[in-house]
Design a protein around this motif. Sequence first.
Motif, mmCIF file in Angstrom:
data_model
loop_
_atom_site.group_PDB
_atom_site.id
_atom_site.type_symbol
_atom_site.label_atom_id
_atom_site.label_comp_id
_atom_site.label_asym_id
_atom_site.label_seq_id
_atom_site.Cartn_x
_atom_site.Cartn_y
_atom_site.Cartn_z
ATOM 1 N N ALA A 42 0.894 -1.168 0.082
ATOM 2 C CA ALA A 42 -0.092 0.114 0.069
ATOM 3 C C ALA A 42 0.887 1.183 0.169
ATOM 4 C CB ALA A 42 -0.952 -0.032 1.100
ATOM 5 N N SER A 43 1.993 1.302 0.738
ATOM 6 C CA SER A 43 2.849 2.372 0.659
ATOM 7 C C SER A 43 3.441 2.654 -0.643
ATOM 8 C CB SER A 43 3.907 2.082 2.060
ATOM 9 O OG SER A 43 3.382 2.103 3.164
ATOM 10 N N ALA A 44 3.917 1.560 -1.110
ATOM 11 C CA ALA A 44 4.563 1.552 -2.355
ATOM 12 C C ALA A 44 3.481 2.059 -3.683
ATOM 13 C CB ALA A 44 5.069 0.163 -2.939
ATOM 14 N N ARG A 45 2.418 1.740 -3.568
ATOM 15 C CA ARG A 45 1.389 2.434 -4.276
ATOM 16 C C ARG A 45 1.278 4.148 -4.131
ATOM 17 N NH1 ARG A 45 -1.226 -2.551 -4.145
ATOM 18 N NH2 ARG A 45 -1.569 -3.309 -6.317
ATOM 19 N N LEU A 46 1.401 4.421 -2.714
ATOM 20 C CA LEU A 46 1.412 5.822 -2.589
ATOM 21 C C LEU A 46 2.718 6.610 -3.474
ATOM 22 C CD1 LEU A 46 0.143 6.133 0.929
ATOM 23 C CD2 LEU A 46 -1.111 6.601 -1.193
ATOM 24 N N ASP A 47 3.881 5.755 -3.235
ATOM 25 C CA ASP A 47 4.934 6.383 -3.698
ATOM 26 C C ASP A 47 4.953 6.237 -5.340
ATOM 27 O OD1 ASP A 47 6.630 6.745 -1.405
ATOM 28 O OD2 ASP A 47 7.237 4.442 -1.293
ATOM 29 N N LEU A 48 4.292 5.355 -5.688
ATOM 30 C CA LEU A 48 4.029 5.212 -7.224
ATOM 31 C C LEU A 48 2.889 6.421 -7.645
ATOM 32 C CD1 LEU A 48 4.056 3.951 -10.225
ATOM 33 C CD2 LEU A 48 2.408 2.377 -9.258
ATOM 34 N N ALA A 68 -2.264 8.286 -11.291
ATOM 35 C CA ALA A 68 -1.695 8.690 -10.087
ATOM 36 C C ALA A 68 -2.976 8.644 -8.899
ATOM 37 C CB ALA A 68 -1.232 9.887 -10.070
ATOM 38 N N ALA A 69 -4.090 9.228 -9.291
ATOM 39 C CA ALA A 69 -5.304 9.460 -8.496
ATOM 40 C C ALA A 69 -5.894 7.887 -8.362
ATOM 41 C CB ALA A 69 -6.482 10.207 -9.104
ATOM 42 N N GLY A 70 -5.933 7.349 -9.561
ATOM 43 C CA GLY A 70 -6.629 5.684 -9.544
ATOM 44 C C GLY A 70 -5.574 4.824 -8.439
ATOM 45 N N THR A 71 -4.447 5.072 -8.577
ATOM 46 C CA THR A 71 -3.393 4.231 -7.833
ATOM 47 C C THR A 71 -3.505 4.525 -6.581
ATOM 48 O OG1 THR A 71 -1.874 4.362 -9.718
ATOM 49 C CG2 THR A 71 -1.198 3.733 -7.437
ATOM 50 N N ALA A 72 -3.686 5.905 -6.057
ATOM 51 C CA ALA A 72 -3.644 6.351 -4.718
ATOM 52 C C ALA A 72 -4.988 5.903 -4.154
ATOM 53 C CB ALA A 72 -3.807 7.832 -4.585
ATOM 54 N N LEU A 73 -5.922 5.870 -4.783
ATOM 55 C CA LEU A 73 -7.405 5.398 -4.510
ATOM 56 C C LEU A 73 -7.386 3.876 -3.986
ATOM 57 C CD1 LEU A 73 -10.243 6.560 -3.836
ATOM 58 C CD2 LEU A 73 -10.862 5.844 -5.988
ATOM 59 N N TRP A 113 0.920 10.975 6.035
ATOM 60 C CA TRP A 113 1.522 11.930 5.498
ATOM 61 C C TRP A 113 1.449 11.636 3.964
ATOM 62 C CZ3 TRP A 113 6.016 12.075 2.475
ATOM 63 C CH2 TRP A 113 6.687 11.023 2.794
ATOM 64 N N ARG A 114 1.796 10.398 3.729
ATOM 65 C CA ARG A 114 2.183 10.320 2.280
ATOM 66 C C ARG A 114 0.682 10.307 1.497
ATOM 67 N NH1 ARG A 114 5.951 5.053 1.538
ATOM 68 N NH2 ARG A 114 7.871 5.806 2.398
ATOM 69 N N ALA A 115 -0.326 9.951 2.038
ATOM 70 C CA ALA A 115 -1.781 9.939 1.383
ATOM 71 C C ALA A 115 -2.203 11.199 1.586
ATOM 72 C CB ALA A 115 -2.589 9.150 2.465
ATOM 73 N N ARG A 116 -1.793 12.137 2.474
ATOM 74 C CA ARG A 116 -2.357 13.565 2.475
ATOM 75 C C ARG A 116 -1.626 14.364 1.224
ATOM 76 N NH1 ARG A 116 -1.098 13.436 7.591
ATOM 77 N NH2 ARG A 116 0.501 14.888 7.499
ATOM 78 N N GLU A 117 -0.105 13.986 0.919
ATOM 79 C CA GLU A 117 0.516 14.724 -0.058
ATOM 80 C C GLU A 117 -0.101 14.215 -1.403
ATOM 81 O OE1 GLU A 117 4.975 15.269 -1.462
ATOM 82 O OE2 GLU A 117 4.644 14.336 0.385
ATOM 83 N N VAL A 118 -0.501 13.093 -1.582
ATOM 84 C CA VAL A 118 -1.164 12.766 -2.918
ATOM 85 C C VAL A 118 -2.331 13.382 -3.022
ATOM 86 C CG1 VAL A 118 -2.045 10.906 -4.210
ATOM 87 C CG2 VAL A 118 0.159 10.477 -2.996
ATOM 88 N N ILE A 119 -3.477 13.258 -2.063
ATOM 89 C CA ILE A 119 -4.532 14.185 -2.036
ATOM 90 C C ILE A 119 -4.465 15.620 -2.366
ATOM 91 C CG2 ILE A 119 -6.589 14.758 -0.701
ATOM 92 C CD1 ILE A 119 -6.112 11.927 0.707
ATOM 93 N N SER A 120 -3.552 16.103 -1.547
ATOM 94 C CA SER A 120 -3.255 17.643 -2.066
ATOM 95 C C SER A 120 -2.721 17.902 -3.348
ATOM 96 C CB SER A 120 -2.124 18.115 -1.008
ATOM 97 O OG SER A 120 -1.843 19.263 -1.234
ATOM 98 N N ALA A 135 -12.235 14.597 -4.370
ATOM 99 C CA ALA A 135 -13.231 14.432 -3.571
ATOM 100 C C ALA A 135 -13.564 12.777 -2.931
ATOM 101 C CB ALA A 135 -14.564 14.685 -4.056
ATOM 102 N N ASP A 136 -13.265 11.956 -3.983
ATOM 103 C CA ASP A 136 -13.360 10.470 -3.524
ATOM 104 C C ASP A 136 -12.179 10.158 -2.918
ATOM 105 O OD1 ASP A 136 -15.655 10.027 -4.937
ATOM 106 O OD2 ASP A 136 -14.598 9.192 -6.820
ATOM 107 N N LEU A 137 -10.880 10.613 -3.027
ATOM 108 C CA LEU A 137 -9.722 10.452 -2.194
ATOM 109 C C LEU A 137 -9.927 10.757 -0.957
ATOM 110 C CD1 LEU A 137 -6.750 10.868 -4.917
ATOM 111 C CD2 LEU A 137 -7.213 8.921 -3.785
ATOM 112 N N ALA A 138 -10.353 11.997 -0.874
ATOM 113 C CA ALA A 138 -10.507 12.522 0.590
ATOM 114 C C ALA A 138 -11.312 11.918 1.597
ATOM 115 C CB ALA A 138 -10.890 14.108 0.437
ATOM 116 N N GLU A 139 -12.629 11.525 0.750
ATOM 117 C CA GLU A 139 -13.420 10.644 1.589
ATOM 118 C C GLU A 139 -12.970 9.204 1.960
ATOM 119 O OE1 GLU A 139 -16.643 9.589 3.680
ATOM 120 O OE2 GLU A 139 -16.281 11.444 2.807
ATOM 121 N N ALA A 140 -12.026 8.675 1.013
ATOM 122 C CA ALA A 140 -11.606 7.347 1.508
ATOM 123 C C ALA A 140 -10.573 7.718 2.397
ATOM 124 C CB ALA A 140 -11.068 6.813 0.134
ATOM 125 N N TYR A 141 -10.023 8.710 2.500
ATOM 126 C CA TYR A 141 -9.001 8.854 3.620
ATOM 127 C C TYR A 141 -9.451 8.858 4.876
ATOM 128 C CZ TYR A 141 -5.360 11.519 6.359
ATOM 129 O OH TYR A 141 -4.740 11.911 7.343
#
Length: 404
Positions: free
Chosen positions: A329-335, A348-353, A367-374, A385-391
Amino acid sequence: MSYFGTELARLMAARGLGVRELARMVPRNPGHISNLRSGKAQPSPELAQALDERLGAGGTLRALAPARVHHRPEPAVAWDDGAADEIAALDLGRLAEATEVGTGTVERLELAVDELATAYPGTPPAELLGRVRAYLAYLGRLLDARTTLAEHRRLLVVGGWLSLLAGTTLIDLHRDHAAAAHLRAAAQLARETGHAEIAAWCLETQAWQVLTEGNYRRAVEISQAAQRIAPKSGSAFIQATAQEGRAWARLGDSGETRGALGRVEALVSPMPVPDRPEHHYRYDPAKSEAYTATTLAWIGDPAAERYARHILARLESAVDGPPRPRRAASARLDLSLALIAAGRDDEAAGTALEAIKSGRIVPSNYWRAREVISAVAERGLPEAADLAEAYREACGDARRPALP
């Protein structure tokens, strides 16, 4: 002087308060306040809370106060019933030994510290903090008992690791004053025991904190200071070097960034995988690839995507052992960060989701998730919006760090 007394004296001086004035504010006997300040007495949890509120300490005094304990055989721990059970078992083992503390008790405490450090990546910070506090309170009891010099030093080292871990979890909870108090305590214990590894980790933790706050130049300075005092064969030296590279990347200095990454690679290439790769204070070689992916993404290097995909493929194919879904999961955020740097925002958005919805994002990676969402939000993508709600659903914790 006790850690509590030192901090109480500092706060009173900073606010221009004398013993009698503070005693009227609490209220308590002035003599007792004087004894607390000098370290001759320890406060109850209630008094520590009252002093914390009157002095605006932001949780620092409360964090440094000992837990209320009853007489043996079982300590009463206010923060965490599970930790109370763990410590009751430790105390039973201690009572079975011939001495007041004994080598077996010290060894079991050292193992408990390893368990807590291994639990750190995936345990909610508030929950882990409760367990760490309980062990610190129990440790205080043992330090008051008769011990050999060797046992006493080992107990102080345990206290250094516990204080360091408490400071780290408090940073996660954005309780910076209390975190600073625990890091100071850990640094003091490191000095008293000559434990350079703990001292270096204290600095590395501060470097990580100021890096996440955006003070990148200061993060470079503290990371370099940590490297100067760290044992060159230890994990703190490697982590501080990696932290320096991240800070240079944030400053946009690609030359210094690549220099730090190269030093990390040289350090970790001969290292075996540790028996506890999730242990926060034992460097796992796989961490260097993850740090490289993130750091290269920050300087806009196209190689970041290749690194991130390589890490993910190895994790999902279980090349290095059993599957490790948290790392995946962390690697997907890095990706995701690498794809954003490459301008491939939709992917990027799909991978993070996918990463966030996996349920495997742990508190130390929020913090990694927040950086991607930002980054996704800055680009005006509808997936934001979907990313923020999932977070929010994934965190599920009222203390979670807010989204940007």
